[in-house]
Design an enzyme around this catalytic site. Structure first.
Site, PDB file in Angstrom:
ATOM      1  N   LYS A  28      99.364 -22.355  73.654  1.00 34.70           N
ATOM      2  CA  LYS A  28      98.569 -23.378  74.338  1.00 34.70           C
ATOM      3  C   LYS A  28      99.476 -24.512  74.813  1.00 34.70           C
ATOM      4  O   LYS A  28      99.442 -24.908  75.959  1.00 34.70           O
ATOM      5  CB  LYS A  28      97.485 -23.898  73.378  1.00 34.70           C
ATOM      6  CG  LYS A  28      96.621 -24.973  73.961  1.00 34.70           C
ATOM      7  CD  LYS A  28      95.488 -25.344  73.012  1.00 34.70           C
ATOM      8  CE  LYS A  28      94.794 -26.600  73.513  1.00 34.70           C
ATOM      9  NZ  LYS A  28      93.689 -27.017  72.655  1.00 34.70           N
ATOM     10  N   GLU A  61     108.166 -22.022  66.723  1.00 33.73           N
ATOM     11  CA  GLU A  61     108.269 -20.597  66.356  1.00 33.73           C
ATOM     12  C   GLU A  61     108.198 -19.720  67.607  1.00 33.73           C
ATOM     13  O   GLU A  61     109.004 -18.799  67.795  1.00 33.73           O
ATOM     14  CB  GLU A  61     107.136 -20.200  65.394  1.00 33.73           C
ATOM     15  CG  GLU A  61     107.208 -20.829  64.018  1.00 33.73           C
ATOM     16  CD  GLU A  61     106.491 -22.174  63.940  1.00 33.73           C
ATOM     17  OE1 GLU A  61     106.230 -22.795  65.006  1.00 33.73           O
ATOM     18  OE2 GLU A  61     106.199 -22.617  62.811  1.00 33.73           O
ATOM     19  N   GLY A  99      92.976 -23.928  69.830  1.00 33.35           N
ATOM     20  CA  GLY A  99      93.815 -22.744  69.599  1.00 33.35           C
ATOM     21  C   GLY A  99      93.086 -21.660  68.816  1.00 33.35           C
ATOM     22  O   GLY A  99      93.111 -20.481  69.155  1.00 33.35           O
ATOM     23  N   ARG A 100      92.398 -22.062  67.751  1.00 31.44           N
ATOM     24  CA  ARG A 100      91.723 -21.072  66.896  1.00 31.44           C
ATOM     25  C   ARG A 100      90.406 -20.582  67.488  1.00 31.44           C
ATOM     26  O   ARG A 100      89.716 -19.783  66.864  1.00 31.44           O
ATOM     27  CB  ARG A 100      91.530 -21.653  65.488  1.00 31.44           C
ATOM     28  CG  ARG A 100      90.842 -23.001  65.458  1.00 31.44           C
ATOM     29  CD  ARG A 100      91.000 -23.662  64.088  1.00 31.44           C
ATOM     30  NE  ARG A 100      90.470 -25.021  64.051  1.00 31.44           N
ATOM     31  CZ  ARG A 100      91.148 -26.101  64.381  1.00 31.44           C
ATOM     32  NH1 ARG A 100      92.395 -26.008  64.799  1.00 31.44           N
ATOM     33  NH2 ARG A 100      90.608 -27.305  64.291  1.00 31.44           N
ATOM     34  N   GLU A 121      91.513 -24.266  59.075  1.00 28.49           N
ATOM     35  CA  GLU A 121      92.122 -25.278  59.949  1.00 28.49           C
ATOM     36  C   GLU A 121      91.029 -26.179  60.529  1.00 28.49           C
ATOM     37  O   GLU A 121      91.274 -27.338  60.835  1.00 28.49           O
ATOM     38  CB  GLU A 121      92.935 -24.600  61.068  1.00 28.49           C
ATOM     39  CG  GLU A 121      93.935 -25.528  61.728  1.00 28.49           C
ATOM     40  CD  GLU A 121      94.944 -24.811  62.617  1.00 28.49           C
ATOM     41  OE1 GLU A 121      96.107 -24.628  62.211  1.00 28.49           O
ATOM     42  OE2 GLU A 121      94.569 -24.434  63.743  1.00 28.49           O
ATOM     43  N   HIS A 144      89.844  -2.363  43.869  1.00 28.45           N
ATOM     44  CA  HIS A 144      90.833  -1.914  42.879  1.00 28.45           C
ATOM     45  C   HIS A 144      91.915  -2.963  42.677  1.00 28.45           C
ATOM     46  O   HIS A 144      93.008  -2.645  42.215  1.00 28.45           O
ATOM     47  CB  HIS A 144      91.427  -0.583  43.322  1.00 28.45           C
ATOM     48  CG  HIS A 144      90.387   0.506  43.318  1.00 28.45           C
ATOM     49  ND1 HIS A 144      90.105   1.255  42.207  1.00 28.45           N
ATOM     50  CD2 HIS A 144      89.530   0.914  44.288  1.00 28.45           C
ATOM     51  CE1 HIS A 144      89.130   2.101  42.489  1.00 28.45           C
ATOM     52  NE2 HIS A 144      88.751   1.910  43.754  1.00 28.45           N
ATOM     53  N   LYS A 150     105.750 -29.798  60.257  1.00 26.66           N
ATOM     54  CA  LYS A 150     106.554 -29.547  61.460  1.00 26.66           C
ATOM     55  C   LYS A 150     107.633 -30.620  61.600  1.00 26.66           C
ATOM     56  O   LYS A 150     108.800 -30.329  61.862  1.00 26.66           O
ATOM     57  CB  LYS A 150     105.673 -29.598  62.714  1.00 26.66           C
ATOM     58  CG  LYS A 150     104.684 -28.460  62.869  1.00 26.66           C
ATOM     59  CD  LYS A 150     103.978 -28.585  64.215  1.00 26.66           C
ATOM     60  CE  LYS A 150     102.783 -27.657  64.320  1.00 26.66           C
ATOM     61  NZ  LYS A 150     101.957 -27.892  65.498  1.00 26.66           N
TER      62      LYS A 150
HETATM   63  O1  F6P Z   1      99.263 -24.570  63.476  1.00 30.34           O
HETATM   64  C1  F6P Z   1      98.884 -25.519  64.409  1.00 30.34           C
HETATM   65  C2  F6P Z   1      98.586 -24.938  65.729  1.00 30.34           C
HETATM   66  O2  F6P Z   1      98.510 -26.004  66.599  1.00 30.34           O
HETATM   67  C3  F6P Z   1      97.308 -24.103  65.770  1.00 30.34           C
HETATM   68  O3  F6P Z   1      96.160 -24.872  65.852  1.00 30.34           O
HETATM   69  C4  F6P Z   1      97.572 -23.276  66.964  1.00 30.34           C
HETATM   70  O4  F6P Z   1      96.686 -22.201  67.050  1.00 30.34           O
HETATM   71  C5  F6P Z   1      99.007 -22.878  66.731  1.00 30.34           C
HETATM   72  O5  F6P Z   1      99.597 -24.047  66.184  1.00 30.34           O
HETATM   73  C6  F6P Z   1      99.770 -22.412  67.923  1.00 30.34           C
HETATM   74  O6  F6P Z   1      99.824 -23.397  68.913  1.00 30.34           O
HETATM   75  P1  F6P Z   1     100.242 -23.051  70.398  1.00 30.34           P
HETATM   76  O7  F6P Z   1      99.241 -22.105  70.948  1.00 30.34           O
HETATM   77  O8  F6P Z   1     100.238 -24.369  71.127  1.00 30.34           O
HETATM   78  O9  F6P Z   1     101.612 -22.428  70.368  1.00 30.34           O
END
Ligand code: F6P
Length: 552
Positions: A214, A220, A276-277, A362, A393, A516
């Site tokens: 987003k 990452e 995002g979620r 979240e 199990h 972060k």
């Molecule tokens: O973990 C925080 C967060 O902002 C989530 O809400 C989101 O889904 C994820 O990081 C990834 O964010 P992006 O889509 O901006 O890379």
């Protein structure tokens, strides 16, 4: 104060309905499911609901008609319906980020009108869906060619959190509907092992990366995307001109996409009013659409929309997300439940609960209300679970006989997927397990029953099951794209109901920021031994130890 800061609202625990519920809870103490079922032969019938293709049985809950009435009245007094309507209208209910919350617009029909700041957003949603459709068709048909002229055989989605969990979960859920001649992989972890294992056996000439983010600033994802680009260029032995045929982006941030080196002509857009979620039915679902095809993707969107409409219009007593939200509230607040298990009896839903963890935790893992005041009540539960029967199990022991009350959702389907062939015969056994677990959790096994089976007296306490462990059972005919959409929308709105009731903002996630920031500060200490001002004794000792272990 923002209109949805709601500082002027009476606090939840000061409402008369809260007091009524507290008194009711005390009166109910000791009333168990055996008694509730014995008193009402029609309980199962009355405590079930049909929403679209989903059959919900909530009879095995520690509630009476009065409980449900009082809970519904509390929701009304807390303004849950008003906030819901404001969300659907596109008002900026995400008050800490001053944003609208309109994932429901992502699945609105083409002719719907949903305005944000006076602008109808539906045409833009469908324009992106149409571009996604075109892209998915080109990849699926082999018309999209890599730099060397070969068709794509593997699509790798690079994203994390909401930009990974949704598409990865839904791909798994609908794997039986995917183009089997294409391979789909999902890379999220900044641990290089994730990307390594995803690409080690791939031919770059036939690989396409979807970078899904987003913000397009998530460390990452950008780190993995850069490494993937290096892998591609090295493998092809080509220059940056080869990137266009092997990288597309999904983002709200065109500037960062361009800076990364992806042509914005290859970018699929979404908007800041999609959390995002809550985003896998936006362009974030591009990998999924490529896997299952545009028709199935649109069927899934229709499934979402069906439940959106149910949530928006159904009367409170028959409103499934409202009901599920209130039941969760009841256990968290009045039964001291800290966790909620989601237990799908479907191997295809193996990533379903992991997806729900982000959606729920979240969203509702918050401790201050919309106005910033600490809340005096329980908020979001710990959500966990894995597919049955594996869990049986492993950890079901605790569910049955432990000291903790963990309400659970049991999900299952009547029809196994056609592709399973003769393995379909195993399905009745799977479903018998689902039903048996619900029964055992609810009604247990009394000491008398255990004795009657001739169990030696010293073993009786060990083999007694207390019961009264509540479950909701959700059944559907089969796991279709529409049913998946219906299920996800059901949980999205359940989470909404709980957040609205608790008075918290379910749509921000400030709690992920501190880690972060600190990681950014600590990284140079690990790599270069740089001083980190103000680092605590424990962490600096660990930094030193880490460097020693790495031979630095
Ligand atoms: O973990 C925080 C967060 O902002 C989530 O809400 C989101 O889904 C994820 O990081 C990834 O964010 P992006 O889509 O901006 O890379």
């Amino acid at each position: 104060m923002n209109a949805y800061g709601e500082a002027d609202r009476v606090r939840l625990d000061r409402l008369p309905q809260w007091k009524a519920l507290t008194e009711h809870r005390a009166r109910l103490n000791g009333v168990g499911l055996r008694e509730l079922f014995a008193d009402d032969p029609k309980r199962a019938e009355r405590y079930s609901l049909q929403v679209g293709d989903l059959h919900l049985d909530y009879a095995k809950h520690l509630v009476t008609d009065e409980t449900l009435t009082l809970l519904t009245e509390l929701a009304e007094a807390a303004g849950v319906a008003e906030l819901r309507d404001a969300m659907f209208r596109g008002e900026r209910i995400n008050n800490t980020e001053n944003r609208a919350v309109l994932h429901t617009a992502l699945r609105a029909p083409r002719d719907a009108v949903i305005e944000v700041d006076g602008e109808n957003v539906v045409p833009a949603v469908h324009a992106v869906l149409d571009r996604m459709t075109d892209f998915a068709r080109r990849v699926r048909s082999g018309a999209w060619l890599g730099h060397t002229g070969r068709p794509i055989r593997t699509v790798v989605n690079i994203g994390i959190g909401g930009s990974d969990l949704g598409p990865a979960m839904a791909y798994e859920a609908l794997r039986h509907r995917t183009a089997r001649d294409l391979d789909f992989r999902f890379v999220s972890n900044v641990d290089g092992a994730d990307l390594h294992e995803a690409v080690r056996d791939l031919d770059p000439a036939e690989t396409l990366f979807i970078v899904a983010s987003k913000t397009f600033t998530t460390i990452e994802t950008i780190t993995n995307a850069k490494a993937a680009r290096e892998w591609l260029l090295a493998g092809l032995g080509a220059g940056p001109e080869s990137v266009a045929a092997h990288f597309v982006a999904v983002s709200t941030n065109a500037e960062e996409v361009a800076r990364f080196g992806i042509d914005t002509a290859n970018m699929f857009e979404f908007w800041d009013w999609v959390g995002g979620r809550y985003s896998y039915d936006s362009a974030i679902g591009l990998s999924l659409m490529t896997a299952i095809g545009p028709e199935d993707f649109r069927e899934m969107l229709d499934g979402f929309h069906l439940v959106d409409e149910h949530f928006r219009t159904a009367e409170p007593e028959r409103n499934a997300p409202l009901l599920l939200g209130l039941l969760g509230f009841w256990y968290g607040q009045f039964h001291d439940a800290q966790a909620h298990a989601v237990l799908p009896y479907s191997h295809y839903l193996s990533k379903f609960t992991a997806y729900l963890q982000q959606l729920d935790m979240e969203s509702n893992g918050k401790r201050v209300d919309r106005a910033g005041r600490p809340v005096d009540w329980q908020t979001g539960p710990v959500v966990w679970g894995t597919p049955g029967t594996n869990g049986q199990h492993a950890y079901y022991q605790l569910l049955h006989q432990g000291t903790k009350l963990i309400p659970a959702d049991l999900l299952g389907f009547a029809e196994p997927v056609a592709e399973l062939g003769p393995l379909r015969d195993q399905h009745d056994l799977l479903m018998a397990n689902l039903l048996a677990q619900g029964q055992a959790l609810a009604f247990g096994r009394t000491a008398e029953e255990v004795r009657a089976d001739g169990v030696p007296e010293e073993q009786v306490p060990h083999r007694t099951f207390p019961g009264d462990r509540p479950t909701t059972t959700i059944l559907a005919a089969s796991l279709t794209p529409s049913v998946l959409g219906q299920l996800i929308a059901l949980y999205e709105h359940k989470v909404f109901v709980q957040g609205a009731l608790w008075g918290i903002n379910s749509f921000d996630q400030w709690g992920v920021e501190l880690g972060k920031v600190l990681a950014k500060r600590i990284e140079p200490a690990l790599t270069e031994g740089a001083e980190v001002p103000g680092l605590d004794g424990s962490t600096s000792a660990l930094v030193r130890r880490y460097r020693e272990l790495r031979g630095r």
